[in-house]
Write an enzyme that holds these catalytic residues in place. Structure first.
Site, PDB file in Angstrom:
ATOM      1  N   LYS A   1       1.950   6.360 -11.877  1.00  0.00           N
ATOM      2  CA  LYS A   1       1.064   5.916 -10.785  1.00  0.00           C
ATOM      3  C   LYS A   1       1.337   6.757  -9.531  1.00  0.00           C
ATOM      4  O   LYS A   1       0.399   7.187  -8.841  1.00  0.00           O
ATOM      5  CB  LYS A   1       1.289   4.434 -10.482  1.00  0.00           C
ATOM      6  CG  LYS A   1       0.496   3.892  -9.286  1.00  0.00           C
ATOM      7  CD  LYS A   1      -0.990   3.810  -9.546  1.00  0.00           C
ATOM      8  CE  LYS A   1      -1.808   3.551  -8.269  1.00  0.00           C
ATOM      9  NZ  LYS A   1      -1.680   2.191  -7.758  1.00  0.00           N
TER      10      LYS A   1
ATOM     11  N   LYS B   1       1.157   4.160   2.188  1.00  0.00           N
ATOM     12  CA  LYS B   1       2.235   3.434   1.491  1.00  0.00           C
ATOM     13  C   LYS B   1       2.602   4.188   0.212  1.00  0.00           C
ATOM     14  O   LYS B   1       3.784   4.397  -0.086  1.00  0.00           O
ATOM     15  CB  LYS B   1       1.764   2.014   1.143  1.00  0.00           C
ATOM     16  CG  LYS B   1       2.717   1.228   0.248  1.00  0.00           C
ATOM     17  CD  LYS B   1       1.977   0.149  -0.573  1.00  0.00           C
ATOM     18  CE  LYS B   1       2.640  -0.045  -1.943  1.00  0.00           C
ATOM     19  NZ  LYS B   1       1.832  -0.822  -2.890  1.00  0.00           N
TER      20      LYS B   1
ATOM     21  N   SER C   1       2.103  -1.881  -7.490  1.00  0.00           N
ATOM     22  CA  SER C   1       2.446  -0.460  -7.334  1.00  0.00           C
ATOM     23  C   SER C   1       3.650  -0.356  -6.408  1.00  0.00           C
ATOM     24  O   SER C   1       3.529  -0.587  -5.206  1.00  0.00           O
ATOM     25  CB  SER C   1       1.262   0.318  -6.740  1.00  0.00           C
ATOM     26  OG  SER C   1       0.255   0.468  -7.710  1.00  0.00           O
TER      27      SER C   1
END
Lengths: 295, 295, 295, 295
Positions: D172, D240, D97
């Site tokens: 995502k 993050k 990711s």
């Protein structure tokens, strides 16, 4: 020219303001819910009343200075209140800080009785009231403002007519909006600078000298550097004012994306027990958000 | 004392800054990607170089003034760049506005070669550069700052050492944070006041005289009253700077609840085609949010 | 068991609800400010009243369904209102969506007259009212809820007692808070995905299948994909509700940092003329902020 | 059809994914910076490599599953990395990711070497990886997606091609945006409901049944009711991810007024020491803002 003035609400602000009107040569009759403040006004050369009716009955001008909207509604519009007792032609000046909507409602009710009104909230705090250096933002008719101007000049140094009924309150609300946001962003900058290991005093000096400079930075720098938050202007009061700001902006369809966030942060400061600290203590909220023990 | 200075980056800011160093009696060799700016420096009494290497080879001090982080990395750290060509002991002063993290990275790389660095971003814009009245915020070692101080004094009037490497950039970022937020809240206040029918000019006068006063209010009042948004400081540049602010604050764990919202609103102004207007045009975004045609 | 019910407020929601109570075998006497709705109830097997007093005088249960706080205050607390006319022991069920504070005030006033109250706002919209599949969130005493349960079951399928007086309104407010924010973030995601060149339909499918899935995503996906914003639930109404949310949260000291921002964005949508569109049209506001012509 | 697969990055996610590919009949050669994970893959029927070069040299497909952008850059683009060692025609699938921008950069670099790429980040967590029920969002060429589909089907149950290079990462990111905001507003609602004295369990039941319902509400309700914040998905990771979201949205000019505020609140949660708790612990931040001791 000496005027016959009824002064309703002799609190922290009202007491010195009434005394300053006495000093300026006016005949001031005060009323307050508690007697000691009335006695103090009498000692200062004023007169005491036993009720709103008693204070208002011979007055040319009525000044009200009370905490919030419900008090204004009760004192001016309520049973035994100013409008029930004021003669047609009386000039009623509400110097409380309330929503513009209530000022407009007061004006409409007064008009039906032939009574004239001004909304004239102030900024400058207790010190400004004592020293007669308040800023006074006035809404209402131009000729009524002109008539009241000498009285305002006995109370403050910046006296501006800003528009029709409610306009004074709107400007006061805008003032509180700008002040709260300017403090909040200064607080964000302080935590950012400290976390980055910058010399905060030097940084605030250079920031103050450029486009980032502001009266908030000048006056609140020491509070932030020393974490000294004795009021000054209490967060509890600014919380009340941010409620006025968001309500009033909503009423006129003005977007406050930043003002709304800051209103939440002021409310959060209060919820965290900082309500009786100076509004520069918004710094403590930024510290909490940043995982630092608020000092 | 006259110094041998290499000046890399002769743009809108760099050109007048280099010329001011010539005026102050220094030996300035300039390099730029395009020739006309070099020619102009020579005409002003400076010297021209054919490459970074050529400019840097005999310099005691190297000053860089380029648009953003990637340019700094290329010009100082890249192939054929400053560090490849500077003698040990050289003092490299980066006056670009970039992230503190890049300044710290530059310092570390320089240290390995025995080269000293300062980060010294400025505020004050093109006018400040021309008139040598910039504010200069300096990060790095105290003795290097002392050595560079006479050069800075030829460029600006407020020159402050604010901490170790990166600190200059952090203070510049804090400056841009405060300025953007102070403009935004002023814009919110303006729309609120106008929607409420207040006399805006009178209102801004009284606001400016109290705790809501700020350099932003003084300098941007006319822009807002007249909807004149010729820059000044462009929203595109402030958008770049808000990216630095949010990244840098994230890196040190500082919360910017209001700064983050304003970063979005600056980005929105740019997305709406206002990028080349003065940052006071944040007013147009508040107008759009409030359903008014941005004037 | 058939009950004698007075139903005050036969609007878009009240009319089908009253009719459903008739269908369930109750004796329903309706009152409305305009006659056609009363006639329709009579045509559906109910009864008509000429005033609130007339409707309430023999009722065991009084149901009120009106637009907002001032209407509830007038209809229940005002002159000629429900409390003036209801016999002690009557159960007054207010199904309007208002602030919890007003529901608490109504309960206190009712208690003085020996009248019992429930606050029972609904969600599910006009379709839910017609089909008797509303969700009903009820605040008040457990025994009063138990008594009213059969009536609620004639109106909805999810009927829950959530706490004391005002609790029903609080849960309704929380519902509107969550819905508005879930729509707003979906709108932000849609613009982000489209700007990045993603296949939006495929993306929403995969998002809906994971932790990002929500009833909002399922039901509003088509609106967003097709930019079809026929209501549904109008932004004007959600704007009213966000006012309730922020007031009610402020009253209990709960921080709504995201809720407050979304309240501004809902207000902005309305100010931009989208008030009569479905609340999924918050997408248009994100498009405007992103510099895209709202489609 | 059995494929020869190199699998780089055998962490908490990568290990069970590689094992599932073995189970599905593929020839999987794994590499990891630490040996025990390689040994475990061999024990599960896979093969071990001594370097990226060793793993990649005979592979038809290379899958990478590493923590963040810098790791992807190093593993795929760096010295001794995938692109240096992969034969033309190889299909490189990055399932990490990261930012869409890095995926686009990887694709461009690969194209120069005749190597094909897909970005295919997943959601569903460790449990989803072990049970092969991940959601997989895939960006890249349609024919490459078709070729990889059987491999994805061995890893997950929802496998969707959402657009060109970077599109998988964008979806995502959108997923993480929606999830964070849906959790945050649920947390605001919970504190609001509790402060108002509502029965929280009953309230969440009724909220979940209407338009406010969401997968977040279903799955995180117990965490919030019981203040049990064992992860699940850690706030550190969501922090993050919010960095990716805000960077990626900025890159494509999409406004995230609410997303930006929530990114600050996630960062604040981490700064307050909640980084290793489940993201439902955003509730603790709302409690802190509301002046309550986070439980």
């Amino acid at each position: 020219m000496s005027r016959k003035i009824a002064f309703i609400g002799l609190g922290i602000m009202g007491s010195p303001m009434a005394a300053n009107l006495v000093k300026a040569g006016h005949h001031v009759t005060g009323f307050n819910l508690t007697q000691p403040q009335i006695d103090a006004l009498v000692a200062a050369g004023g007169h005491g009343a036993t009720s709103i009716a008693d204070a208002v009955k011979d007055a040319e001008v009525v000044i009200t200075m009370v905490p919030a909207d419900p008090h204004v509604e009760q004192v001016i519009l309520g049973e035994g209140g100013v409008l029930e007792n004021a003669a047609p032609g009386t000039l009623v000046i509400d110097m409380s800080s309330i929503t513009p909507q209530t000022s407009i409602k007061v004006e409409a009710a007064a008009k039906e009785k032939g009574v004239r009104t001004l909304d004239a909230p102030v900024s400058g705090g207790e010190a400004g009231a004592v020293e007669a250096v308040l800023s006074i933002m006035v809404g209402g008719a131009a000729e009524d403002f002109a008539e009241a101007k000498p009285l305002f000049d006995a109370l403050g140094t910046t006296v501006v007519h800003v528009g029709p009924a409610g306009a004074g309150q709107t400007v006061k609300a805008a003032n509180q909006l700008i002040v709260a946001v300017n403090i909040q962003v200064l607080a964000e900058a302080v935590v950012f600078l400290e976390n980055a290991g910058v010399d905060l005093g030097a940084a605030l000096d250079v920031l103050g000298g450029g486009l980032a400079g502001s009266t908030v930075l000048n006056r609140k720098k020491a509070n932030m550097l020393n974490r000294e938050f004795a009021p000054g202007f209490r967060i509890d009061l600014h919380h009340k004012d941010m409620g006025i700001v968001t309500d009033a902006a909503r009423a006129v369809g003005a977007a406050l994306p930043v003002g709304a966030v800051v209103a939440q942060l002021v409310a959060s400061a209060r919820a965290n027990g900082d309500g009786s600290l100076d509004h520069s203590a918004l710094l403590r909220g930024v510290e909490r958000l940043s995982g630092r023990e608020a000092k």
